[in-house]
Design a protein around this motif. Structure first.
Motif, PDB file in Angstrom:
ATOM      1  N   GLU A   1       6.440  15.327  -9.277  1.00 37.39           N
ATOM      2  CA  GLU A   1       7.653  14.514  -9.131  1.00 37.39           C
ATOM      3  C   GLU A   1       8.931  15.341  -9.243  1.00 37.39           C
ATOM      4  OE1 GLU A   1       7.536  11.372  -8.355  1.00 37.39           O
ATOM      5  OE2 GLU A   1       5.476  10.755  -8.848  1.00 37.39           O
TER       6      GLU A   1
ATOM      7  N   THR B   1       3.068  16.957  -4.879  1.00 37.34           N
ATOM      8  CA  THR B   1       2.768  15.769  -5.679  1.00 37.34           C
ATOM      9  C   THR B   1       3.458  15.795  -7.040  1.00 37.34           C
ATOM     10  OG1 THR B   1       0.747  16.838  -6.499  1.00 37.34           O
ATOM     11  CG2 THR B   1       0.527  15.406  -4.579  1.00 37.34           C
TER      12      THR B   1
ATOM     13  N   ARG C   1       7.190   8.227  -0.335  1.00 34.16           N
ATOM     14  CA  ARG C   1       7.372   6.816  -0.714  1.00 34.16           C
ATOM     15  C   ARG C   1       8.565   6.200   0.011  1.00 34.16           C
ATOM     16  NH1 ARG C   1       6.774   8.939  -6.470  1.00 34.16           N
ATOM     17  NH2 ARG C   1       4.532   8.806  -6.892  1.00 34.16           N
TER      18      ARG C   1
ATOM     19  N   ILE D   1       6.198  13.833  -2.725  1.00 31.27           N
ATOM     20  CA  ILE D   1       5.687  12.478  -2.877  1.00 31.27           C
ATOM     21  C   ILE D   1       6.821  11.448  -2.925  1.00 31.27           C
ATOM     22  CG2 ILE D   1       5.539  12.686  -5.402  1.00 31.27           C
ATOM     23  CD1 ILE D   1       3.189  10.712  -2.990  1.00 31.27           C
TER      24      ILE D   1
ATOM     25  N   ASN E   1       0.818  -1.217   0.000  1.00 30.54           N
ATOM     26  CA  ASN E   1       0.000   0.000   0.000  1.00 30.54           C
ATOM     27  C   ASN E   1       0.852   1.267   0.000  1.00 30.54           C
ATOM     28  OD1 ASN E   1      -2.993  -0.998   0.537  1.00 30.54           O
ATOM     29  ND2 ASN E   1      -1.648  -2.214   1.858  1.00 30.54           N
ATOM     30  N   LYS E   2       2.074   1.137  -0.470  1.00 37.47           N
ATOM     31  CA  LYS E   2       3.022   2.255  -0.404  1.00 37.47           C
ATOM     32  C   LYS E   2       2.483   3.522  -1.058  1.00 37.47           C
ATOM     33  CE  LYS E   2       6.698   2.181  -3.062  1.00 37.47           C
ATOM     34  NZ  LYS E   2       8.046   1.866  -3.581  1.00 37.47           N
ATOM     35  N   GLU E   3       1.926   3.415  -2.228  1.00 33.77           N
ATOM     36  CA  GLU E   3       1.469   4.615  -2.925  1.00 33.77           C
ATOM     37  C   GLU E   3       0.310   5.280  -2.185  1.00 33.77           C
ATOM     38  OE1 GLU E   3       1.816   7.617  -5.643  1.00 33.77           O
ATOM     39  OE2 GLU E   3       3.146   5.906  -5.315  1.00 33.77           O
ATOM     40  N   GLU E   4      -0.624   4.487  -1.703  1.00 36.49           N
ATOM     41  CA  GLU E   4      -1.759   5.037  -0.953  1.00 36.49           C
ATOM     42  C   GLU E   4      -1.283   5.765   0.308  1.00 36.49           C
ATOM     43  OE1 GLU E   4      -5.461   3.405   1.802  1.00 36.49           O
ATOM     44  OE2 GLU E   4      -4.570   2.072   0.297  1.00 36.49           O
TER      45      GLU E   4
ATOM     46  N   ALA F   1       1.749   6.921   0.932  1.00 36.10           N
ATOM     47  CA  ALA F   1       2.583   8.068   0.563  1.00 36.10           C
ATOM     48  C   ALA F   1       1.726   9.263   0.166  1.00 36.10           C
ATOM     49  CB  ALA F   1       3.520   7.684  -0.585  1.00 36.10           C
ATOM     50  N   GLN F   2       0.698   9.018  -0.633  1.00 34.45           N
ATOM     51  CA  GLN F   2      -0.192  10.112  -1.032  1.00 34.45           C
ATOM     52  C   GLN F   2      -0.883  10.714   0.192  1.00 34.45           C
ATOM     53  OE1 GLN F   2      -0.596  11.519  -3.983  1.00 34.45           O
ATOM     54  NE2 GLN F   2       0.507  10.095  -5.316  1.00 34.45           N
TER      55      GLN F   2
END
Length: 455
Positions: free
Chosen positions: A298, A296, A82, A78, A62-65, A67-68
């Motif tokens: 990059e 957010t 991560r 962001i 669930n890293k992206e969730e 991190a967001q």
């Protein structure tokens, strides 16, 4: 019922609202945690390790969730969010693999037939945690505490309650019994009552030194052990033999990572006179080139501060430093538009007694200080009520190590920015706190170090 409102610091928009729990509900959760402790402490290391590996897998999946969520709630870029989740998963794996060995009985040769030291869990640990690393700070406390057989309750910062609830859910999904790890979304005014609860046996806090004094005082009055990881005004000595390109790259990253909001960030740069002007010119160029913007994106180097009040407080410190004689080289102006943004700022020619020298600047503001020689650099670096991290930039490792040993801090790194690593102890001296987290030293903070003697 009172609630916690989460504001996105990049936009100023409301992103979530959570109901606070009452003191009565908090005490019920603590009592449940105490009951869970009775069975959790009997689990084998292998049983605890399996659940900790489950947690590591959940964090990675669930890293992206996550991190967001962290970026949305406190504004870090962001990419760095991560990396924070990845580090959390690493800490879980480290203790899953090593806790049994770190807490193994230690035989001591005496005249007894058998004598040894054993390390036993003590109960429910309260953690009062900050917002700047909303996942990692919690994991850093919870993983070793739980692997030692304790249970934990969390009082997280109000502006990252989404992260707090996400962690509580992750522990549950990993299979940890109810009450092993619990989030207490309470008002800060209730912290005193929670510390005084008979089921709380110890407290760990990461935060400012005023917060540490308050919590440690309450805990001390109730004879409960504390570990304090408090603020820092980390000094990095820049010697006259450095590669200036490498040194200024490190300095820029050290001051702007996590939007400048890191206890162990490089904050005071003590530069030898021979290269002072050249270092300052190149450092200014790189700080100015670093892109401030939407976290957010990059390509953003650094984003906003976590809250508007923190941005305004930082700006006040900059203005005070300039009024005291510090030279504003870069930045120092609040930008137009929404969000808690503050530009990369450099204050030069600072001396003891100035705000930017004496106190922690929690944001993208660097203090540059001139030193005559190595001895003077150590004197300036140690002229601080803080002592969390420190560093030396040099082409001569032996020279760097000699100075690192003289720096008054819990950590001193040569040619690298200070980081916390589960394999090494982490903590400070002076007003930066006491006790240690991580490694064997951290997992042994909240245990009964017990002597066994058999005649």
């Amino acid at each position: 019922m009172a609630s916690t409102i989460i504001i996105n610091p990049a936009t100023g928009e409301k992103v979530a609202e959570y109901d606070r729990i009452t003191k009565e509900v908090a005490k019920e959760k603590i009592a449940r945690s105490r009951k869970t402790f009775d069975s959790w402490k009997k689990k084998t290391f292998e049983e605890r390790s399996q659940l900790m590996r489950n947690l590591s897998n959940i964090l990675e999946a669930n890293k992206e969730e996550y991190a967001q969520l962290a970026t949305r709630e406190m504004g870090k870029t962001i990419g760095q969010s991560r990396k924070e989740i990845e580090k959390c998963a690493w800490v879980c794996r480290y203790y899953a693999d090593n806790a049994k060995e770190l807490l193994a009985n230690e035989t001591v040769k005496t005249e007894a037939a058998k004598s040894y030291v054993t390390f036993q869990p003590i109960g429910v640990i309260l953690a009062v945690m900050p917002w700047n690393f909303p996942f990692y700070q919690v994991i850093r406390f919870a993983v070793p505490a739980l692997m030692a057989g304790n249970t934990g309750v969390l009082k997280h910062a109000s502006n990252v309650q989404g992260c707090a609830f996400a962690l509580e859910d992750a522990f549950a999904k990993a299979g940890f019994p109810e009450g092993t790890f619990s989030n207490l979304n309470i008002d800060s005014k209730l912290v005193k009552d929670i510390i005084e609860d008979e089921n709380i046996v110890a407290v760990t806090l990461t935060g400012s030194d005023p917060a540490g004094r308050s919590v440690a005082s309450i805990a001390g009055q109730n004879l409960k052990k504390t570990v304090m990881e408090l603020g820092g005004s980390d000094a990095y000595i820049v010697l006259d033999d450095v590669d200036l390109e490498e040194a200024t790259d490190l300095a820029t990253l050290g001051r702007l990572q996590n939007n400048g909001q890191t206890c162990i960030a490089a904050k005071r740069f003590v530069v030898l006179d021979a290269i002072y002007d050249e270092f300052l010119a190149l450092f200014t160029k790189k700080m100015e080139a670093a892109k401030m913007g939407e976290p957010t994106d990059e390509n953003t180097y650094y984003g906003p501060l976590a809250r508007l009040d923190l941005r305004d407080q930082l700006h006040g410190q900059v203005l005070k430093t300039v009024a005291q004689g510090g030279r504003l080289v870069l930045g120092g102006q609040i930008p137009d538009g929404k969000g808690a943004y503050y530009p990369a700022t450099i204050l030069a020619d600072l001396e003891p007694g100035m705000e930017g020298f004496d106190n922690e600047l929690f944001g993208p503001v660097a203090s540059v200080i001139r030193a005559k020689d190595d001895a003077h650099a150590i004197e300036l670096a140690n002229n601080s009520r803080f002592g969390l991290g420190s560093g030396v930039f040099t082409a001569n490792k032996e020279r760097g190590e000699k100075l690192a040993l003289l720096l008054e801090a819990g950590s001193s790194f040569v040619n690298k920015l200070v980081v916390s690593d589960p394999r090494l102890p982490f903590g400070g001296v002076k007003n930066s706190g006491y006790g240690r987290e991580l490694a064997a030293y951290g997992i042994r903070e909240f245990v009964n170090t017990k002597t066994i003697w058999i005649e």
